[in-house]
Write an enzyme that holds these catalytic residues in place. Structure first.
Site, PDB file in Angstrom:
ATOM      1  N   HIS A  27      13.847  48.877  75.841  1.00 58.23           N
ATOM      2  CA  HIS A  27      12.608  48.512  75.170  1.00 58.23           C
ATOM      3  C   HIS A  27      11.507  48.215  76.193  1.00 58.23           C
ATOM      4  O   HIS A  27      10.331  48.524  75.989  1.00 58.23           O
ATOM      5  CB  HIS A  27      12.854  47.300  74.275  1.00 58.23           C
ATOM      6  CG  HIS A  27      11.839  47.120  73.201  1.00 58.23           C
ATOM      7  ND1 HIS A  27      11.854  46.055  72.334  1.00 58.23           N
ATOM      8  CD2 HIS A  27      10.762  47.867  72.836  1.00 58.23           C
ATOM      9  CE1 HIS A  27      10.843  46.153  71.489  1.00 58.23           C
ATOM     10  NE2 HIS A  27      10.157  47.240  71.775  1.00 58.23           N
ATOM     11  N   GLU A  70      20.423  47.601  68.658  1.00 55.48           N
ATOM     12  CA  GLU A  70      20.262  46.187  68.983  1.00 55.48           C
ATOM     13  C   GLU A  70      21.599  45.641  69.490  1.00 55.48           C
ATOM     14  O   GLU A  70      22.630  45.773  68.815  1.00 55.48           O
ATOM     15  CB  GLU A  70      19.818  45.391  67.758  1.00 55.48           C
ATOM     16  CG  GLU A  70      18.346  45.545  67.410  1.00 55.48           C
ATOM     17  CD  GLU A  70      17.431  44.691  68.287  1.00 55.48           C
ATOM     18  OE1 GLU A  70      17.945  43.917  69.115  1.00 55.48           O
ATOM     19  OE2 GLU A  70      16.205  44.803  68.105  1.00 55.48           O
TER      20      GLU A  70
END
Length: 255
Positions: free
Chosen positions: A142, A100
Protein backbone atom coordinates in the site's frame (compact mmCIF):
# COMPACT_ATOMS: atom_id res chain seq x y z
CA UNK A 1 -17.22 -16.76 -5.94
CA UNK A 2 -20.49 -18.33 -4.93
CA UNK A 3 -22.13 -17.54 -1.61
CA UNK A 4 -20.10 -20.29 0.05
CA UNK A 5 -17.14 -21.15 -2.18
CA UNK A 6 -14.05 -18.92 -2.31
CA UNK A 7 -12.25 -18.40 -5.62
CA UNK A 8 -8.84 -19.27 -4.24
CA UNK A 9 -8.24 -22.76 -2.82
CA UNK A 10 -6.05 -21.11 -0.17
CA UNK A 11 -9.10 -19.41 1.36
CA UNK A 12 -11.09 -21.46 3.87
CA UNK A 13 -14.43 -19.76 3.31
CA UNK A 14 -16.29 -16.63 2.31
CA UNK A 15 -17.03 -13.89 4.84
CA UNK A 16 -18.76 -11.30 2.65
CA UNK A 17 -18.18 -7.57 2.85
CA UNK A 18 -20.71 -5.17 1.30
CA UNK A 19 -17.97 -2.64 0.50
CA UNK A 20 -17.34 -3.06 -3.22
CA UNK A 21 -18.55 -1.91 -6.62
CA UNK A 22 -18.05 -2.37 -10.35
CA UNK A 23 -14.54 -2.28 -11.76
CA UNK A 24 -14.53 0.83 -13.94
CA UNK A 25 -14.16 0.70 -17.73
CA UNK A 26 -14.24 -3.09 -17.71
CA UNK A 27 -10.87 -3.30 -15.99
CA UNK A 28 -9.39 -6.62 -14.95
CA UNK A 29 -6.97 -7.21 -12.05
CA UNK A 30 -3.39 -6.50 -13.11
CA UNK A 31 -1.97 -5.61 -9.69
CA UNK A 32 -1.81 -7.20 -6.25
CA UNK A 33 -1.69 -4.83 -3.28
CA UNK A 34 -0.71 -6.01 0.21
CA UNK A 35 -1.81 -4.23 3.38
CA UNK A 36 -1.62 -4.69 7.12
CA UNK A 37 -4.75 -4.04 9.15
CA UNK A 38 -3.05 -1.70 11.64
CA UNK A 39 -5.46 -2.68 14.41
CA UNK A 40 -4.63 -4.50 17.68
CA UNK A 41 -7.44 -7.03 17.40
CA UNK A 42 -7.75 -9.05 14.18
CA UNK A 43 -11.41 -9.89 14.81
CA UNK A 44 -12.26 -6.21 15.08
CA UNK A 45 -10.23 -5.53 11.94
CA UNK A 46 -12.22 -8.13 10.02
CA UNK A 47 -15.50 -6.69 11.24
CA UNK A 48 -14.39 -3.19 10.23
CA UNK A 49 -13.65 -4.37 6.68
CA UNK A 50 -17.16 -5.82 6.54
CA UNK A 51 -18.97 -2.87 8.12
CA UNK A 52 -20.83 -0.71 5.57
CA UNK A 53 -20.07 2.35 7.70
CA UNK A 54 -16.31 1.94 7.18
CA UNK A 55 -16.43 2.13 3.37
CA UNK A 56 -13.27 -0.02 3.24
CA UNK A 57 -12.67 -3.64 2.29
CA UNK A 58 -10.27 -6.01 0.58
CA UNK A 59 -10.67 -9.18 -1.42
CA UNK A 60 -8.92 -11.40 1.15
CA UNK A 61 -8.09 -11.37 4.86
CA UNK A 62 -5.23 -13.38 6.38
CA UNK A 63 -5.27 -14.11 10.12
CA UNK A 64 -2.14 -14.39 12.23
CA UNK A 65 -2.56 -18.16 12.38
CA UNK A 66 -2.62 -18.39 8.57
CA UNK A 67 -6.36 -18.81 8.06
CA UNK A 68 -7.66 -17.01 4.96
CA UNK A 69 -11.11 -15.61 4.25
CA UNK A 70 -12.44 -14.11 1.04
CA UNK A 71 -14.42 -10.92 1.60
CA UNK A 72 -15.06 -9.58 -1.91
CA UNK A 73 -15.37 -11.37 -5.29
CA UNK A 74 -12.25 -10.91 -7.39
CA UNK A 75 -14.36 -9.56 -10.25
CA UNK A 76 -15.50 -6.67 -8.05
CA UNK A 77 -13.77 -3.42 -7.11
CA UNK A 78 -12.91 -3.68 -3.41
CA UNK A 79 -12.26 -0.41 -1.57
CA UNK A 80 -8.74 -0.94 -0.27
CA UNK A 81 -6.23 1.36 -2.01
CA UNK A 82 -7.86 4.79 -1.74
CA UNK A 83 -6.08 7.75 -3.33
CA UNK A 84 -3.13 6.08 -5.01
CA UNK A 85 -1.18 5.67 -8.25
CA UNK A 86 1.27 3.39 -10.00
CA UNK A 87 2.83 3.53 -13.46
CA UNK A 88 0.39 6.22 -14.55
CA UNK A 89 -2.67 4.39 -13.20
CA UNK A 90 -4.70 6.38 -10.68
CA UNK A 91 -7.69 4.08 -10.11
CA UNK A 92 -5.79 1.31 -8.37
CA UNK A 93 -8.96 -0.23 -6.93
CA UNK A 94 -10.31 -0.94 -10.42
CA UNK A 95 -7.21 -2.83 -11.55
CA UNK A 96 -6.07 -4.61 -8.40
CA UNK A 97 -6.76 -7.33 -5.88
CA UNK A 98 -6.17 -6.42 -2.24
CA UNK A 99 -5.04 -8.63 0.64
CA UNK A 100 -5.36 -7.45 4.23
CA UNK A 101 -2.86 -9.10 6.59
CA UNK A 102 -3.78 -9.05 10.27
CA UNK A 103 -1.00 -7.14 12.04
CA UNK A 104 -1.11 -4.17 14.46
CA UNK A 105 1.45 -2.42 12.27
CA UNK A 106 3.29 0.75 13.21
CA UNK A 107 0.58 1.85 15.69
CA UNK A 108 1.12 -1.43 17.55
CA UNK A 109 4.91 -1.38 17.53
CA UNK A 110 5.31 -3.20 14.20
CA UNK A 111 5.45 -6.78 15.50
CA UNK A 112 6.89 -9.42 13.15
CA UNK A 113 4.59 -11.40 10.87
CA UNK A 114 4.29 -15.05 12.01
CA UNK A 115 5.85 -17.57 9.61
CA UNK A 116 2.58 -19.46 9.24
CA UNK A 117 0.83 -16.24 8.23
CA UNK A 118 3.45 -15.40 5.61
CA UNK A 119 3.23 -18.93 4.23
CA UNK A 120 -0.49 -18.35 3.65
CA UNK A 121 0.10 -14.89 2.17
CA UNK A 122 2.67 -16.37 -0.22
CA UNK A 123 0.41 -19.25 -1.26
CA UNK A 124 -2.59 -16.96 -1.73
CA UNK A 125 -0.57 -14.39 -3.66
CA UNK A 126 0.98 -17.04 -5.87
CA UNK A 127 -2.45 -18.40 -6.73
CA UNK A 128 -3.79 -14.92 -7.54
CA UNK A 129 -0.85 -13.75 -9.68
CA UNK A 130 -0.86 -17.05 -11.57
CA UNK A 131 -4.56 -17.00 -12.38
CA UNK A 132 -4.60 -13.32 -13.32
CA UNK A 133 -1.10 -13.26 -14.87
CA UNK A 134 -0.06 -10.33 -12.72
CA UNK A 135 3.54 -9.21 -13.43
CA UNK A 136 6.04 -9.48 -10.59
CA UNK A 137 6.66 -5.72 -10.70
CA UNK A 138 2.97 -5.10 -9.97
CA UNK A 139 2.93 -6.93 -6.63
CA UNK A 140 3.18 -3.98 -4.27
CA UNK A 141 2.60 -2.62 -0.82
CA UNK A 142 0.00 0.00 0.00
CA UNK A 143 2.92 2.33 0.76
CA UNK A 144 4.22 1.96 -2.82
CA UNK A 145 1.02 3.23 -4.38
CA UNK A 146 0.30 5.85 -1.69
CA UNK A 147 3.72 7.17 -0.55
CA UNK A 148 3.56 9.26 2.61
CA UNK A 149 -0.15 8.61 3.08
CA UNK A 150 0.31 4.92 3.85
CA UNK A 151 3.21 2.93 5.32
CA UNK A 152 1.82 -0.62 5.23
CA UNK A 153 2.66 -3.46 5.15
CA UNK A 154 5.82 -1.90 6.62
CA UNK A 155 9.57 -2.32 6.54
CA UNK A 156 9.44 -5.63 8.43
CA UNK A 157 7.26 -7.32 5.82
CA UNK A 158 9.34 -10.15 4.26
CA UNK A 159 9.22 -9.26 0.57
CA UNK A 160 12.29 -11.40 -0.03
CA UNK A 161 10.46 -14.46 1.31
CA UNK A 162 7.55 -13.80 -1.04
CA UNK A 163 9.94 -13.42 -3.97
CA UNK A 164 11.59 -16.73 -3.12
CA UNK A 165 8.09 -18.26 -3.16
CA UNK A 166 7.58 -16.94 -6.70
CA UNK A 167 5.73 -13.71 -5.90
CA UNK A 168 6.90 -10.16 -6.60
CA UNK A 169 10.06 -8.48 -7.81
CA UNK A 170 13.18 -8.27 -5.64
CA UNK A 171 16.93 -7.89 -5.76
CA UNK A 172 19.32 -8.03 -2.83
CA UNK A 173 19.65 -4.48 -1.48
CA UNK A 174 23.03 -2.83 -1.89
CA UNK A 175 24.71 -2.50 1.51
CA UNK A 176 24.37 0.85 3.25
CA UNK A 177 27.51 2.92 3.72
CA UNK A 178 28.64 6.47 4.33
CA UNK A 179 29.18 8.71 1.35
CA UNK A 180 27.38 11.10 -0.93
CA UNK A 181 23.62 11.35 -0.60
CA UNK A 182 20.71 13.49 -1.73
CA UNK A 183 18.03 14.83 0.58
CA UNK A 184 15.34 17.50 0.99
CA UNK A 185 16.35 20.81 -0.55
CA UNK A 186 18.85 19.46 -3.09
CA UNK A 187 18.35 20.37 -6.73
CA UNK A 188 19.83 19.64 -10.10
CA UNK A 189 20.38 16.96 -12.72
CA UNK A 190 21.17 14.14 -10.24
CA UNK A 191 17.81 14.72 -8.55
CA UNK A 192 16.06 14.74 -11.91
CA UNK A 193 17.76 11.46 -12.79
CA UNK A 194 16.70 9.92 -9.47
CA UNK A 195 13.11 11.04 -9.98
CA UNK A 196 13.13 9.67 -13.52
CA UNK A 197 14.29 6.25 -12.28
CA UNK A 198 11.59 6.16 -9.61
CA UNK A 199 8.96 7.04 -12.22
CA UNK A 200 10.42 4.47 -14.61
CA UNK A 201 9.91 1.79 -11.98
CA UNK A 202 6.32 2.91 -11.41
CA UNK A 203 6.18 5.41 -8.55
CA UNK A 204 3.98 8.46 -8.94
CA UNK A 205 6.21 11.53 -8.86
CA UNK A 206 6.82 14.77 -10.77
CA UNK A 207 10.23 15.01 -12.43
CA UNK A 208 11.22 18.57 -11.54
CA UNK A 209 14.85 18.28 -10.43
CA UNK A 210 14.03 19.35 -6.86
CA UNK A 211 14.30 17.00 -3.89
CA UNK A 212 11.01 18.14 -2.40
CA UNK A 213 8.65 16.64 0.14
CA UNK A 214 6.99 14.38 -2.43
CA UNK A 215 10.36 13.02 -3.54
CA UNK A 216 11.31 12.33 0.06
CA UNK A 217 8.06 10.42 0.58
CA UNK A 218 8.59 8.31 -2.53
CA UNK A 219 12.21 7.55 -1.61
CA UNK A 220 11.06 6.44 1.85
CA UNK A 221 8.35 4.25 0.30
CA UNK A 222 10.92 2.67 -2.00
CA UNK A 223 13.23 2.02 0.95
CA UNK A 224 10.42 0.53 3.02
CA UNK A 225 9.85 -2.11 0.33
CA UNK A 226 13.24 -2.65 -1.29
CA UNK A 227 15.93 -1.35 1.13
CA UNK A 228 14.33 -1.68 4.57
CA UNK A 229 17.55 -1.54 6.60
CA UNK A 230 17.26 2.26 6.77
CA UNK A 231 14.02 4.08 5.97
CA UNK A 232 14.77 7.79 6.13
CA UNK A 233 13.80 9.28 2.77
CA UNK A 234 17.45 10.11 2.03
CA UNK A 235 18.72 8.91 -1.34
CA UNK A 236 22.09 7.45 -0.43
CA UNK A 237 24.25 5.29 -2.70
CA UNK A 238 22.60 2.10 -1.42
CA UNK A 239 19.13 3.36 -2.29
CA UNK A 240 20.13 4.54 -5.76
CA UNK A 241 22.06 1.38 -6.63
CA UNK A 242 19.26 -0.87 -5.39
CA UNK A 243 16.81 1.08 -7.57
CA UNK A 244 19.10 0.78 -10.60
CA UNK A 245 19.50 -2.95 -10.03
CA UNK A 246 15.74 -3.42 -9.76
CA UNK A 247 15.17 -1.61 -13.04
CA UNK A 248 17.89 -3.64 -14.74
CA UNK A 249 16.44 -6.90 -13.41
CA UNK A 250 12.85 -6.29 -14.44
CA UNK A 251 11.34 -9.19 -16.39
CA UNK A 252 11.00 -8.29 -20.06
CA UNK A 253 7.25 -8.89 -20.01
CA UNK A 254 6.86 -6.25 -17.29
CA UNK A 255 9.33 -3.72 -18.70
Amino acid sequence: MSALTPESPVAAKVFPSPNHGERKDGRRPSMLILHYTGMPDEGEALQWLCNPVSQVSAHYFVFGDGRVLQLVPESRRAWHAGLSSWDGETDINSCSIGIEIANPGHPGGLPPFPDVQIESVAALSRDIVTRWRIPATRVLGHSDVAPGRKVDPGELFPWKTLHEAGVGHWVAPTATSDGRFFSRGDQGMPIEALQAMLVMYGYGLKINGAFDEDTEKVVAAFQRHFRPERVDGVADASTIMTLRNLIAARPQAAA
